[in-house]
Enzyme design. Structure first.
Site, PDB file in Angstrom:
ATOM      1  N   ARG A 105       0.880  -1.248  -0.143  1.00  0.00           N
ATOM      2  CA  ARG A 105      -0.093  -0.072  -0.030  1.00  0.00           C
ATOM      3  C   ARG A 105       0.784   1.271  -0.150  1.00  0.00           C
ATOM      4  O   ARG A 105       1.362   1.749   1.064  1.00  0.00           O
ATOM      5  CB  ARG A 105      -0.690  -0.151   1.349  1.00  0.00           C
ATOM      6  CG  ARG A 105      -1.894   1.252   1.389  1.00  0.00           C
ATOM      7  CD  ARG A 105      -2.721   1.022   2.677  1.00  0.00           C
ATOM      8  NE  ARG A 105      -3.538   2.229   2.839  1.00  0.00           N
ATOM      9  CZ  ARG A 105      -3.218   3.468   3.616  1.00  0.00           C
ATOM     10  NH1 ARG A 105      -1.849   3.624   4.037  1.00  0.00           N
ATOM     11  NH2 ARG A 105      -3.954   4.337   3.529  1.00  0.00           N
TER      12      ARG A 105
ATOM     13  N   SER B  21     -13.130  -2.784   0.583  1.00  0.00           N
ATOM     14  CA  SER B  21     -13.280  -2.235   1.909  1.00  0.00           C
ATOM     15  C   SER B  21     -14.856  -2.128   2.209  1.00  0.00           C
ATOM     16  O   SER B  21     -15.429  -1.772   1.055  1.00  0.00           O
ATOM     17  CB  SER B  21     -12.598  -0.862   2.072  1.00  0.00           C
ATOM     18  OG  SER B  21     -11.521  -0.903   1.707  1.00  0.00           O
TER      19      SER B  21
ATOM     20  N   LYS C   6      -4.158   6.043   8.730  1.00  0.00           N
ATOM     21  CA  LYS C   6      -4.843   6.277   7.391  1.00  0.00           C
ATOM     22  C   LYS C   6      -5.692   7.586   8.020  1.00  0.00           C
ATOM     23  O   LYS C   6      -6.888   7.580   8.597  1.00  0.00           O
ATOM     24  CB  LYS C   6      -5.903   5.122   7.253  1.00  0.00           C
ATOM     25  CG  LYS C   6      -6.820   5.404   5.981  1.00  0.00           C
ATOM     26  CD  LYS C   6      -7.595   4.415   5.567  1.00  0.00           C
ATOM     27  CE  LYS C   6      -8.751   4.574   4.761  1.00  0.00           C
ATOM     28  NZ  LYS C   6      -8.482   5.347   3.494  1.00  0.00           N
TER      29      LYS C   6
HETATM   30  N1  LIG Z   1      -6.234  -0.984   2.310  1.00  0.00           N
HETATM   31  C1  LIG Z   1      -7.152  -1.638   2.869  1.00  0.00           C
HETATM   32  N2  LIG Z   1      -6.973  -3.050   3.009  1.00  0.00           N
HETATM   33  C2  LIG Z   1      -7.971  -3.805   3.664  1.00  0.00           C
HETATM   34  C3  LIG Z   1      -7.526  -5.398   3.897  1.00  0.00           C
HETATM   35  F1  LIG Z   1      -8.904  -6.063   3.912  1.00  0.00           F
HETATM   36  F2  LIG Z   1      -6.767  -5.822   3.010  1.00  0.00           F
HETATM   37  F3  LIG Z   1      -7.150  -5.444   5.086  1.00  0.00           F
HETATM   38  N3  LIG Z   1      -8.965  -3.209   4.113  1.00  0.00           N
HETATM   39  C4  LIG Z   1      -9.372  -2.011   4.040  1.00  0.00           C
HETATM   40  C5  LIG Z   1      -8.542  -1.064   3.474  1.00  0.00           C
HETATM   41  C6  LIG Z   1      -8.460   0.421   3.115  1.00  0.00           C
HETATM   42  O1  LIG Z   1      -8.647   0.565   1.809  1.00  0.00           O
HETATM   43  P1  LIG Z   1      -9.439   2.058   1.405  1.00  0.00           P
HETATM   44  O2  LIG Z   1     -10.519   2.296   1.947  1.00  0.00           O
HETATM   45  O3  LIG Z   1      -9.280   1.971  -0.172  1.00  0.00           O
HETATM   46  O4  LIG Z   1      -8.408   2.990   1.818  1.00  0.00           O
HETATM   47  P2  LIG Z   1      -6.725   2.917   1.406  1.00  0.00           P
HETATM   48  O5  LIG Z   1      -6.664   3.054   0.066  1.00  0.00           O
HETATM   49  O6  LIG Z   1      -6.183   4.281   1.860  1.00  0.00           O
HETATM   50  O7  LIG Z   1      -5.920   1.799   2.244  1.00  0.00           O
END
Ligand SMILES: Nc1nc(C(F)(F)F)ncc1COP(=O)(O)OP(=O)(O)O
Ligand SMILES: [Mg+2]
Length: 221
Positions: A44, A116, A145
């Site tokens: 990420r 998500s 975040k």
């Molecule tokens: N990256 C993530 N991975 C998971 C996982 F299930 F893999 F643990 N759950 C939730 C997120 C959050 O995803 P998102 O809401 O797009 O925010 P960001 O892109 O800033 O991470």
């Protein structure tokens, strides 16, 4: 490509990180986390100071290789094009990213698709869109975040289970060795964490402690 037959096990201890989440070399942190027993990794790379373009792709490829050597799923966050370009095991998108149904068409049936979800309706929509798992959170307050939604807690996972959502679920957001067991008790198949491992003095030891806690919590259920 990682087999999809045991996604629930694969998501038990799901480490997420980008270079922005650690002061150390991310390769070394990942090596330690893999040695400690993480079962999945999400790259990420986003926010202030994160890599972009070719630098990001090169980093992704080297981290992917480390995961492949341990047969651990390598998931890319947000960047579907990158996931396709390097043949990642999966991609994770949120509600503000590319639409899950479109991503499923882009990546085909083999790759893992994580979505998500913060509400039961978002979870149901993710299921209908072809998601292989959902990430639910934030479980607890998180500083990682900046645009995180309101804390929903493990109760949200329990209510999703009560609504007969039996997709693999990982809890995310502010999870630590102190509260990991609550998330599993709430009905999650696994936990995902960033700073608890990426900023740990000993990521290997921290991963090992968390892995043991998850196993213990699953046995109690
Ligand atoms: N990256 C993530 N991975 C998971 C996982 F299930 F893999 F643990 N759950 C939730 C997120 C959050 O995803 P998102 O809401 O797009 O925010 P960001 O892109 O800033 O991470
Ligand atoms: Mg996203």
């Amino acid at each position: 490509m990682i087999a999809k037959n045991n996604v629930k096990d694969a998501l038990s201890l799901y480490f997420i990180s980008g270079t922005q989440d650690t002061d150390r070399d991310l390769h070394t942190v990942l090596e330690d986390a893999l040695a400690g027993g993480i079962t999945a990794f999400q790259y990420r790379e986003k926010g202030a100071g994160s890599l972009t373009g070719k630098d990001k792709e090169q980093m992704a490829r080297t981290l992917q290789k480390q995961c492949r050597q341990q047969n651990i799923p390598f998931i890319v966050n947000d960047d579907v094009d990158l996931a396709l370009a390097i043949g990642a095991d999966g991609v994770h998108v949120g509600q503000e990213d590319s639409r899950a149904e479109e991503v499923r068409l882009q990546i085909g049936p083999e790759m893992l698709l994580g979505v998500s979800a913060h509400t039961i309706s978002e979870a149901e929509h993710a299921l209908q869109s072809g998601a292989d798992y959902i990430g639910v959170g934030p479980m607890y307050p998180t500083s990682t975040k900046s645009d995180a939604k309101d804390v929903c807690g493990p109760e949200m996972i329990a209510s999703m289970r009560n609504a007969n959502i039996d997709l693999p679920i990982v809890g995310i957001g502010g999870i630590s060795a102190e509260n990991a067991q609550e998330v599993i008790a709430g009905g999650a198949d696994g936990i995902s964490l960033i700073s608890a491992i990426s900023t740990a003095n000993d990521p290997r030891e921290k991963a090992a402690v968390l892995f043991h806690q998850i196993l213990t919590a699953k046995q109690k259920r």
